[in-house]
Structures are given as structure tokens and as C-alpha cells.
Design a protein around this motif. Structure first.
Motif, PDB file in Angstrom:
ATOM      1  N   ALA A   1     176.960  -2.394   4.751  1.00 40.85           N
ATOM      2  CA  ALA A   1     175.643  -2.317   5.382  1.00 40.85           C
ATOM      3  C   ALA A   1     174.572  -2.539   4.333  1.00 40.85           C
ATOM      4  O   ALA A   1     174.523  -1.828   3.329  1.00 40.85           O
ATOM      5  CB  ALA A   1     175.453  -0.953   6.055  1.00 40.85           C
ATOM      6  N   SER A   2     173.740  -3.547   4.555  1.00 44.51           N
ATOM      7  CA  SER A   2     172.651  -3.863   3.626  1.00 44.51           C
ATOM      8  C   SER A   2     173.156  -4.047   2.200  1.00 44.51           C
ATOM      9  O   SER A   2     172.518  -3.637   1.232  1.00 44.51           O
ATOM     10  CB  SER A   2     171.581  -2.767   3.669  1.00 44.51           C
ATOM     11  OG  SER A   2     171.058  -2.636   4.971  1.00 44.51           O
ATOM     12  N   GLY A   3     174.333  -4.665   2.075  1.00 40.61           N
ATOM     13  CA  GLY A   3     174.876  -4.951   0.757  1.00 40.61           C
ATOM     14  C   GLY A   3     175.504  -3.762   0.063  1.00 40.61           C
ATOM     15  O   GLY A   3     175.884  -3.840  -1.103  1.00 40.61           O
ATOM     16  N   THR A   4     175.650  -2.625   0.772  1.00 40.52           N
ATOM     17  CA  THR A   4     176.207  -1.415   0.173  1.00 40.52           C
ATOM     18  C   THR A   4     177.519  -1.055   0.861  1.00 40.52           C
ATOM     19  O   THR A   4     177.595  -1.055   2.091  1.00 40.52           O
ATOM     20  CB  THR A   4     175.231  -0.229   0.313  1.00 40.52           C
ATOM     21  OG1 THR A   4     174.019  -0.551  -0.364  1.00 40.52           O
ATOM     22  CG2 THR A   4     175.819   1.036  -0.295  1.00 40.52           C
ATOM     23  N   VAL A   5     178.545  -0.759   0.074  1.00 42.17           N
ATOM     24  CA  VAL A   5     179.816  -0.300   0.617  1.00 42.17           C
ATOM     25  C   VAL A   5     179.857   1.215   0.528  1.00 42.17           C
ATOM     26  O   VAL A   5     179.778   1.786  -0.563  1.00 42.17           O
ATOM     27  CB  VAL A   5     181.009  -0.900  -0.162  1.00 42.17           C
ATOM     28  CG1 VAL A   5     182.317  -0.361   0.394  1.00 42.17           C
ATOM     29  CG2 VAL A   5     180.985  -2.422  -0.069  1.00 42.17           C
ATOM     30  N   ASP A   6     179.937   1.887   1.670  1.00 42.20           N
ATOM     31  CA  ASP A   6     179.959   3.344   1.718  1.00 42.20           C
ATOM     32  C   ASP A   6     181.411   3.813   1.780  1.00 42.20           C
ATOM     33  O   ASP A   6     182.109   3.580   2.763  1.00 42.20           O
ATOM     34  CB  ASP A   6     179.192   3.832   2.955  1.00 42.20           C
ATOM     35  CG  ASP A   6     179.146   5.355   3.044  1.00 42.20           C
ATOM     36  OD1 ASP A   6     179.623   6.028   2.098  1.00 42.20           O
ATOM     37  OD2 ASP A   6     178.644   5.877   4.056  1.00 42.20           O
ATOM     38  N   LEU A   7     181.876   4.472   0.718  1.00 49.48           N
ATOM     39  CA  LEU A   7     183.243   4.968   0.681  1.00 49.48           C
ATOM     40  C   LEU A   7     183.372   6.371   1.245  1.00 49.48           C
ATOM     41  O   LEU A   7     184.456   6.947   1.253  1.00 49.48           O
ATOM     42  CB  LEU A   7     183.771   4.951  -0.763  1.00 49.48           C
ATOM     43  CG  LEU A   7     183.859   3.566  -1.422  1.00 49.48           C
ATOM     44  CD1 LEU A   7     184.353   3.711  -2.852  1.00 49.48           C
ATOM     45  CD2 LEU A   7     184.760   2.640  -0.630  1.00 49.48           C
ATOM     46  N   GLY A   8     182.259   6.923   1.714  1.00 52.02           N
ATOM     47  CA  GLY A   8     182.315   8.236   2.348  1.00 52.02           C
ATOM     48  C   GLY A   8     182.814   9.342   1.440  1.00 52.02           C
ATOM     49  O   GLY A   8     183.443  10.291   1.885  1.00 52.02           O
ATOM     50  N   GLY A   9     182.534   9.230   0.139  1.00 49.50           N
ATOM     51  CA  GLY A   9     182.974  10.253  -0.805  1.00 49.50           C
ATOM     52  C   GLY A   9     184.394  10.069  -1.294  1.00 49.50           C
ATOM     53  O   GLY A   9     184.882  10.862  -2.105  1.00 49.50           O
ATOM     54  N   ASN A  10     185.074   9.021  -0.815  1.00 52.30           N
ATOM     55  CA  ASN A  10     186.447   8.765  -1.265  1.00 52.30           C
ATOM     56  C   ASN A  10     186.444   8.123  -2.643  1.00 52.30           C
ATOM     57  O   ASN A  10     185.491   7.483  -3.055  1.00 52.30           O
ATOM     58  CB  ASN A  10     187.167   7.845  -0.266  1.00 52.30           C
ATOM     59  CG  ASN A  10     187.336   8.498   1.087  1.00 52.30           C
ATOM     60  OD1 ASN A  10     187.895   9.580   1.207  1.00 52.30           O
ATOM     61  ND2 ASN A  10     186.827   7.848   2.126  1.00 52.30           N
ATOM     62  N   LYS A  11     187.552   8.262  -3.349  1.00 51.78           N
ATOM     63  CA  LYS A  11     187.677   7.719  -4.693  1.00 51.78           C
ATOM     64  C   LYS A  11     187.909   6.210  -4.652  1.00 51.78           C
ATOM     65  O   LYS A  11     188.532   5.694  -3.732  1.00 51.78           O
ATOM     66  CB  LYS A  11     188.847   8.377  -5.425  1.00 51.78           C
ATOM     67  CG  LYS A  11     188.680   9.869  -5.673  1.00 51.78           C
ATOM     68  CD  LYS A  11     189.918  10.420  -6.368  1.00 51.78           C
ATOM     69  CE  LYS A  11     189.792  11.921  -6.607  1.00 51.78           C
ATOM     70  NZ  LYS A  11     191.018  12.464  -7.259  1.00 51.78           N
TER      71      LYS A  11
END
Length: 202
Positions: A90-100
Motif C-alpha cells: 500500500a502506497s509503496g509500503t509493505v506492512d509485515l504486521g510486526g512479523n520478522k
């Protein structure tokens, strides 16, 4: 009934299975006009596959179809940050949700000359500079906010960071890597303004 052209016949919107159609049999041999029922004709016709109105719901096996198309199982995964989810950008950002983020290798850019100018493609890479003579590393404008890379002085030639329409800040006003096997990192905190840190020297 008088002879009529096909275009003159009345339209039959919903033919029944027992309705008949003329058909030419043995076209390659002795052509003979015969009749065929709608039911028999449809029995021999392809049944339902990829009918547009069915939106692919009529394929015999969706899993086999995905395999044949080389799609793997990503199409059946939920988008999210949990285990087995497909990660969305989203908007060039990968959100790992706090995962390693584990088990990945940095890309290496090996340079053996006495001068090198950082490129946008060096973002996130390890730039290795290896020469027996002094090396000038130019930091140009336009690399973008957040640009960052690690710089390694592999050889004896000392690496000097030089700004080109940019500003390079260091806590001790250092502009060089301290010596062979020294490592420094550089990061753009705002447009064309960088922080140099690590094993540095003046």
C-alpha cells in the motif's frame, strides 16, 4: 408451406430438445441432408466450459485450472499479515504486521575503481569499494528520501564521501571510512540530506 429463405422464417427463442435442425452428413463423401434434434446436437457440443456468463464457475476443477495456468495457490490466500497470508503493498509500503523479516541476503555492488557515484539502484545494497589507492564516493542529489546503503572499504585505499548538490552530516564531522575493512552507512533523512555513521574518520 411455401418455400422461404431462412431469413424469412419466424424466430424460435427457446427451442425444445425434440426440435429438429437440418444438417449435412458426410460432407467429404456423399453429402446427404439429414435432420438432427437439438438434444442430440447439444450432447455432442462442448458443455458449459468457459461460458462468459458463468465467470469461470463452470470449469471442472478450479485447482487443476490454476495449476495448468501456473498460478500456484496465491489466488486462494487471504490478503493480510498473518501466517500464510499474501502481503499487500500500500502506497509503496509493505506492512509485515510486526512479523520478522528473516533469511535474506543483501545485494552486493562490487567496485574496484578509485571513484564511484551512488545510484538509486544502490538503495538497500552493500557497496564494496576495493582499491589500493584512495577512493572518492560521490553522494549525488535525487536519490530520494529514505535512500540508504552500507559502504565497505575492502582494500587499503581510504574511502572519502563527497557531496554533490547534497549535504552529508556526521556527528563528528567525519567524511571518510577509518581504514581497511571499515564499514559505514549513509541514509537520506530528508531530500538530499544524508547522515553518515559507522566506522568513520576525518
Amino acid at each position: 408451406m411455401a418455400n422461404l429463405k431462412i431469413t424469412q422464417l419466424s424466430n424460435l427463442a427457446s427451442p425444445a430438445g425434440a426440435d429438429v435442425l437440418p444438417i449435412v452428413d458426410d460432407v467429404a463423401g456423399t453429402a446427404t441432408t439429414k435432420k438432427v434434434t437439438v438434444t442430440n446436437l447439444m450432447t455432442l457440443a462442448p458443455q458449459g466450459d468457459l461460458v462468459a456468463s458463468n465467470n469461470l464457475s463452470d470449469v471442472a476443477n478450479a485447482g487443476t485450472s490454476r495449476t495448468n495456468l501456473g498460478l500456484g495457490d496465491a489466488a486462494t490466500k487471504t490478503v493480510g499479515t498473518a501466517d500464510t497470508n499474501v502481503i499487500a503493498v500500500a502506497s509503496g509500503t509493505v506492512d509485515l504486521g510486526g512479523n520478522k523479516l528473516e533469511d535474506f541476503d543483501a545485494s552486493i555492488n562490487d567496485q574496484t575503481g578509485t571513484a564511484y557515484t551512488l545510484l538509486a539502484g544502490d538503495n538497500g545494497k552493500v557497496v564494496v569499494l576495493n582499491n589500493g589507492s584512495a577512493i572518492t564516493l560521490t553522494v549525488p542529489s535525487g536519490l530520494g528520501v529514505g535512500f540508504n546503503c552500507t559502504v565497505v572499504q575492502k582494500g587499503a585505499g581510504q574511502v572519502t564521501f563527497t557531496a554533490s548538490s547534497t549535504t552529508i552530516n556526521n556527528r563528528q564531522s567525519h567524511t571518510k571510512i577509518a581504514g581497511q575493512h571499515g564499514v559505514a552507512s549513509i541514509c537520506a533523512i530528508v531530500a538530499d540530506t544524508f547522515v553518515l555513521a559507522g566506522d568513520t574518520a576525518s
